[in-house]
Design a protein around this motif. Structure first.
Motif, PDB file in Angstrom:
ATOM      1  N   ARG C 244       0.844  -1.188   0.000  1.00 17.01           N
ATOM      2  CA  ARG C 244       0.000   0.000   0.000  1.00 17.01           C
ATOM      3  C   ARG C 244       0.886   1.247   0.000  1.00 17.01           C
ATOM      4  O   ARG C 244       1.859   1.303   0.742  1.00 17.01           O
ATOM      5  CB  ARG C 244      -0.876  -0.012   1.253  1.00 17.01           C
ATOM      6  N   GLU C 246      -0.672   4.585  -0.375  1.00 19.95           N
ATOM      7  CA  GLU C 246      -1.466   5.792  -0.126  1.00 19.95           C
ATOM      8  C   GLU C 246      -2.576   5.454   0.853  1.00 19.95           C
ATOM      9  O   GLU C 246      -2.884   4.277   1.085  1.00 19.95           O
ATOM     10  CB  GLU C 246      -2.041   6.338  -1.439  1.00 19.95           C
ATOM     11  N   LEU C 247      -3.182   6.510   1.420  1.00 25.52           N
ATOM     12  CA  LEU C 247      -4.253   6.308   2.388  1.00 25.52           C
ATOM     13  C   LEU C 247      -5.444   5.648   1.711  1.00 25.52           C
ATOM     14  O   LEU C 247      -5.901   6.123   0.666  1.00 25.52           O
ATOM     15  CB  LEU C 247      -4.697   7.658   2.963  1.00 25.52           C
ATOM     16  N   PRO C 248      -5.970   4.544   2.249  1.00 26.39           N
ATOM     17  CA  PRO C 248      -7.176   3.954   1.665  1.00 26.39           C
ATOM     18  C   PRO C 248      -8.382   4.852   1.958  1.00 26.39           C
ATOM     19  O   PRO C 248      -8.401   5.585   2.949  1.00 26.39           O
ATOM     20  CB  PRO C 248      -7.291   2.619   2.390  1.00 26.39           C
ATOM     21  N   ASN C 249      -9.365   4.788   1.095  1.00 24.78           N
ATOM     22  CA  ASN C 249     -10.564   5.615   1.258  1.00 24.78           C
ATOM     23  C   ASN C 249     -11.566   4.886   2.155  1.00 24.78           C
ATOM     24  O   ASN C 249     -12.167   3.891   1.746  1.00 24.78           O
ATOM     25  CB  ASN C 249     -11.178   5.895  -0.122  1.00 24.78           C
ATOM     26  N   ILE C 250     -11.689   5.334   3.391  1.00 27.26           N
ATOM     27  CA  ILE C 250     -12.620   4.696   4.322  1.00 27.26           C
ATOM     28  C   ILE C 250     -13.673   5.713   4.760  1.00 27.26           C
ATOM     29  O   ILE C 250     -13.372   6.665   5.481  1.00 27.26           O
ATOM     30  CB  ILE C 250     -11.879   4.161   5.561  1.00 27.26           C
ATOM     31  N   TRP C 252     -17.167   5.764   6.742  1.00 36.07           N
ATOM     32  CA  TRP C 252     -18.036   4.905   7.539  1.00 36.07           C
ATOM     33  C   TRP C 252     -19.471   4.927   7.038  1.00 36.07           C
ATOM     34  O   TRP C 252     -20.213   3.964   7.234  1.00 36.07           O
ATOM     35  CB  TRP C 252     -17.977   5.317   9.015  1.00 36.07           C
ATOM     36  N   LEU C 310     -12.106  -3.655  11.272  1.00 34.81           N
ATOM     37  CA  LEU C 310     -12.743  -2.344  11.449  1.00 34.81           C
ATOM     38  C   LEU C 310     -11.921  -1.483  12.411  1.00 34.81           C
ATOM     39  O   LEU C 310     -11.726  -0.285  12.171  1.00 34.81           O
ATOM     40  CB  LEU C 310     -14.165  -2.515  11.991  1.00 34.81           C
ATOM     41  N   ALA C 311     -11.421  -2.103  13.480  1.00 36.00           N
ATOM     42  CA  ALA C 311     -10.691  -1.352  14.501  1.00 36.00           C
ATOM     43  C   ALA C 311      -9.357  -0.823  13.989  1.00 36.00           C
ATOM     44  O   ALA C 311      -8.872   0.205  14.460  1.00 36.00           O
ATOM     45  CB  ALA C 311     -10.451  -2.231  15.729  1.00 36.00           C
ATOM     46  N   LEU C 312      -8.759  -1.526  13.022  1.00 38.89           N
ATOM     47  CA  LEU C 312      -7.449  -1.101  12.528  1.00 38.89           C
ATOM     48  C   LEU C 312      -7.546  -0.358  11.198  1.00 38.89           C
ATOM     49  O   LEU C 312      -6.560  -0.247  10.469  1.00 38.89           O
ATOM     50  CB  LEU C 312      -6.518  -2.308  12.395  1.00 38.89           C
ATOM     51  N   ALA C 313      -8.741   0.162  10.892  1.00 40.02           N
ATOM     52  CA  ALA C 313      -8.938   0.998   9.707  1.00 40.02           C
ATOM     53  C   ALA C 313      -8.552   0.290   8.422  1.00 40.02           C
ATOM     54  O   ALA C 313      -7.872   0.869   7.565  1.00 40.02           O
ATOM     55  CB  ALA C 313      -8.165   2.308   9.852  1.00 40.02           C
TER      56      ALA C 313
END
Lengths: 485, 485, 485
Positions: C244, C246-250, C252, C310-313
């Motif tokens: 990875r 880049e920042l993943p798009n999360i 909620w 979910l907890a670790l984004a």
């Protein structure tokens, strides 16, 4: 029966001479610490000085004064055994605090709550948030060990806390979310509580070779957290670490000698991830309180690391920042008197190990940067384990059984006591042999008397008794290796 | 007493038939080496040929002639034991030279100073500077082992030198600073002197499974040096190695069959990092001198590596350069007769191991290129260790105890002697049992006579005695595994 | 003699109460499975119910009915022992099929051909080509184990097949050459045949700590194949896996709760590399048939993995795809009742292990992506091994000897039988002691009677006998560790 006496005296003399030769090294390297070291002489001196008439080189009065002084010092130096025993009867939370403080100091192999307190002082001087994380880490690691019903003695010695403090500290140090990001406490607590599990698991493996786990649980868990989240994470981003991809700019003219010297205490501070030289200085003081030999090896290790950095063309910034020092600090302490009985051969071995550790440190830092990871204390762990696995045929490099590892001065005493025990055993054995011989011819005893007299005159250290220990060890190894043939 | 005789003859016959079945394999694969192999027959033939009347298939005169010839050959083949013993009384520097030469040859599991001398010749043919570095490495590794008081027998067999020569050679080969960059000798000497420490440490671990350390110390130390400095280093730059990031151009029409065949000796040469086919050829000769079986497996391994490279779509350049061969060479030698007693099942296992090693070699080369590292001999070490850890319930794959590993022909003799010893032991045991039985009924002996007569007629190799060895081994494993349940 | 009787009854009562406390946990967590669990009560109930008068809480008639029902169920649940024994007399190819089916199920620690058959059904539902590869892998791994003369019992239990099925399946899953690329069967067969070798080698190492090899051979061999060929290979290209950057798009708000719940069966399916939720559901059923406890832990583990993701984004896509679940499934099964005797402490430990495994999974996936590799089941192996190496001073976390590991319900029975045996042993020991005491004073017996009466009334679980087992274990460990001091 003359045979008994002659062997007894002979054995004692040899033992004593072996001891003095050890002591002499100490005098050379640490002249100013002589009073502290001298204590190790007491048990023998007190027990049977009347038997070895001519050996009373030190007047008893001076010894007694020293004895009293050392008794005072011993209350807060070494592992503070008296304090520890007093603690056992106190309120649980107070005990827990003692364990946490010992845990903080155990990173440097120091089992001393006062040292731990001073170390926390140094951490607060560096950064409040880091200090808090370190405290939380130590606390929860110790609690987790209690829940998992680990050995109470080990918990009380802080052996389940030191990985916790490092996990807490370094997770805060390498977090990219800035200070006072409270969510960080969650993974901090989780990882700290995993420490005793990983410690116990690694101990199951390492105990087969009578090796300690060092800071391996910390290394594993911090690397695990960092690589699991990584730089590109929404919740727990890590600082960006990347492999080197161009020649660093190294101009010897630009070297800053003051910073270079400052890198020695900074290197000691970097054991806890601190780059403040004052913090490093405070850590050095905390080491001195517990064990001056540990302290000396820490400074020596840091210096060796700095020199290695220069020799391998490291960027000056890294050297100033103490990155070349902290692993060598730990490796030098571990080998130099902690897990080996200190002789000058072991002292040289500790320096060699520090150099090897610096080399390894560079290698591990470079390769782990591929994963965005710092070197942590992997280099120390791997180099110290390698040097502890070393087997030689010399009796001057004597690895202490893990259960007897305490602190350098005490290990001396133990080595000495072991020699003494061996002497007594040996004595009995020789007595038995002589008795047998006497029944045969009754001439050999005089010969052996002459032999021992000669040794008495020479006063060098061939350490006959120690040799016997070694032989027994080797036999033991042989018999155990036979199992696998 | 008839019982005694019948069991004795029966046991000998079974043993002999087992031996012949081993020998037959040898005859098939290495017809021209028959005289050398035949020697392994002598001990039995000389000892009790009169007891086994019908077995005198070879006239004694021929055997004696062979004996004399072989005595001459034995002075410079095998491990040159006579020369080694003569050396023990010589000047120290001469002894050291002997150890260095043996160390050079031990890379190929050959304990022979003549082979070592020829290998140094091959290295000089390749590159003067590399040869010098190799010599310095071997020398300082041996000296370091002496300083650390390692086992003198192991030093004299060159077992502390072979990692040194590889460290010295490969540090020169992978240095990007060009030939005759004299500063390189500093890290070379340091790393060579670390060899015995790392060897000893690894031996402490591997000895638990009765495994050798192979070239692991070399792998560890060279990788350590390379990754610690890296391509972008001012003092000790390394050649640039990068992972593959595009499809290699492979056109089968462009294949050069001559180069492909040449890759077999080049593969043998690449064990020492040499790409000159003549150097490889010289190495093959040096192997033949000491042990033709080793030599045959070396060539076989290199060929297997070449085929694997083609099968896995490797760029032809890599195959020509011998990069697919050298690990397979070592793996094939190690499994084929060196650490296992050679039977045809073991021969097949060695070939399987060579294929596995080639696969593993590609995997390790690809993954280590991420760190800018070559594969070194990691693939060999890991594949050979895996195959040595294999346990089976067949008695045709018999792992030699590490202390008895010498060279293929000798291991045969040992196996045979072990069978013989077992036979005698077994005989005694059976005798005891029979005595017990005789006291009970006196009928069983005849039955057992009949049984052995049958075996005598069949002349196949159920190896009753060997079986017993296996059973004892298994029992032993059981009892030791009980300790851990 | 009154002493004998009083201790016998006392011991039985304590044992029984210990057993009931275990049973009660079961009742709480798996109320509906009560009939299956109850069987573990039978051996005691049948043997000596008349001795413990007041304990007849369950009428015998009901127990008999249950017994009959369970006898019926036992023909296809558990490890189908009766079927296995019947198979032993059948045609070889039929036996081989049995072993292959058991091998397919052993991935989930289930030794049951019916489960294996259902699993193959699930695989066919997912992808014909993958199922074929899986079958070929299992078949050749089993054949290879036969050729190498591995332990026949282990082969018959499918212990040499489960790595084969995973190797076959995952090589097909990660191949970039598309379905029905027949050449893939060549490396598939080669790697499958290497499975028993790597298994045997790893078992030689792990057996020293009485640890299983889990799916380590599969992990090693698939990673080896993938990195040896890589994405840029002409013959065997692998799917492209990159780290990875880049920042993943999360967001909620975008979360799909249905998919999130579906990720639980998908996680179970991903153990075999399948992303079809129906396939996962089929696998859950196959687990239920053999052991409902295994099944429950599988589902629990998958859920824990999802929560951890979910907890670790983690990107939602990865969670939906079951990538966070499959390792936790295996870890939770392994710790929860398979290798530890199930108590509620062990149940909590299994959940902790699942969380740790999820964390580790993320770490390994990120670091292995640098080499273009998937995480495989490394996280499961490493986390489960860590938790199995854990040693505690509590007797509620009891690691089963590896040779006695079968399936959760049976391990209960074994634990109970061990307790009983210990009770009898203990009884005899106490009897002996009492006899000694009686000769001294004849008063202690009455006191001990009183003591046992008290225990009888309390009916809690201090498990005196179990304690003794533990003490013996600890003594044993001490004595074995003495060997290495």
């Amino acid at each position: 029966m003359p045979g008994q006496h002659c062997t007894k005296v002979g054995a004692l003399v040899t033992m004593r001479s072996a001891f003095w030769s050890i002591n002499r090294n100490c005098f050379q390297t640490l002249q100013e610490l002589q009073p502290l070291m001298a204590q190790s002489n007491l048990p023998v001196g007190n027990d049977k000085p009347q038997e070895v008439g001519g050996e009373k080189t030190r007047p008893l009065a001076l010894q007694k004064a020293r004895d009293n002084f050392l008794k005072g010092v011993s209350y807060f130096s070494g592992d503070m055994e008296v304090f520890g025993k007093w603690m056992e009867k106190q309120f649980f939370l107070l005990q827990l605090l003692d364990w946490v403080l010992r845990g903080a100091a155990q990173v440097m192999f120091v089992n001393n709550p006062l040292s731990g307190l001073i170390i926390f002082g140094g951490l607060i001087l560096q950064n409040y948030w880091w200090a808090l994380n370190g405290f939380v880490g130590t606390l929860f690691a110790t609690i987790s060990a209690l829940i998992l019903q680990q050995n109470r003695g080990a918990i009380a010695a802080g052996l389940y806390g030191y990985n916790g403090i490092l996990v807490g500290l370094l997770m805060a140090v390498f977090s990219n979310a800035g200070n006072w990001y409270w969510w960080l406490l969650l993974p901090n607590i989780f990882m700290s509580m995993m420490c005793p599990i990983v410690s116990s698991a690694l101990a199951s493996i390492n105990s087969r070779w009578d090796l300690p786990v060092f800071t391996l649980p910390f290394n594993i868990l911090v690397c695990l957290h960092m690589v699991a989240t990584g730089h590109y994470n929404h919740y727990f981003p890590q600082v960006l670490i990347q492999p080197r991809s161009e020649l660093p700019n190294i101009t010897w003219a630009e070297i800053d000698v003051a910073k270079l010297f400052m890198s020695v205490p900074v290197g000691v501070g970097q054991v806890y991830g601190c780059d403040n030289p004052w913090t490093g200085g405070i850590f050095i003081i905390s080491l001195f309180i517990s064990s001056p030999i540990t302290c000396a090896h820490a400074v020596l290790g840091s210096a060796v690391g700095m020199v290695s950095g220069l020799a391998l063309a490291a960027p000056f910034g890294d050297i100033y920042f103490g990155l070349w020092g902290y692993n060598c600090v730990l490796a030098c302490i571990a080998i130099g008197g902690m897990f080996y009985a200190l002789t000058w051969q072991v002292h040289l071995l500790a320096i060699t190990c520090a150099f090897f550790c610096a080399y390894l440190g560079s290698a591990i830092a470079n390769s782990m940067s591929t994963f965005g990871l710092p070197a942590c204390t992997w280099p120390f762990c791997l180099s110290a384990l390698t040097f502890l696995l070393l087997t030689t045929e010399t009796n001057r490099i004597f690895k202490l059984p893990l259960a007897k590892v305490t602190y350098p001065r005490k290990t001396w005493e133990q080595l000495q006591r072991a020699i003494e025990d061996e002497a007594i055993l040996n004595e009995k054995e020789q007595l038995r042999l002589e008795l047998e011989k006497m029944e045969e011819g009754r001439e050999e005893c005089k010969a052996s008397e002459g032999e021992y007299d000669q040794m008495y005159v020479e006063d060098n250290a061939p350490a006959v008794e120690h040799n016997t220990t070694e032989e027994k060890e080797i036999k033991h190894i042989d018999s155990s290796s036979d199992d696998y043939v």
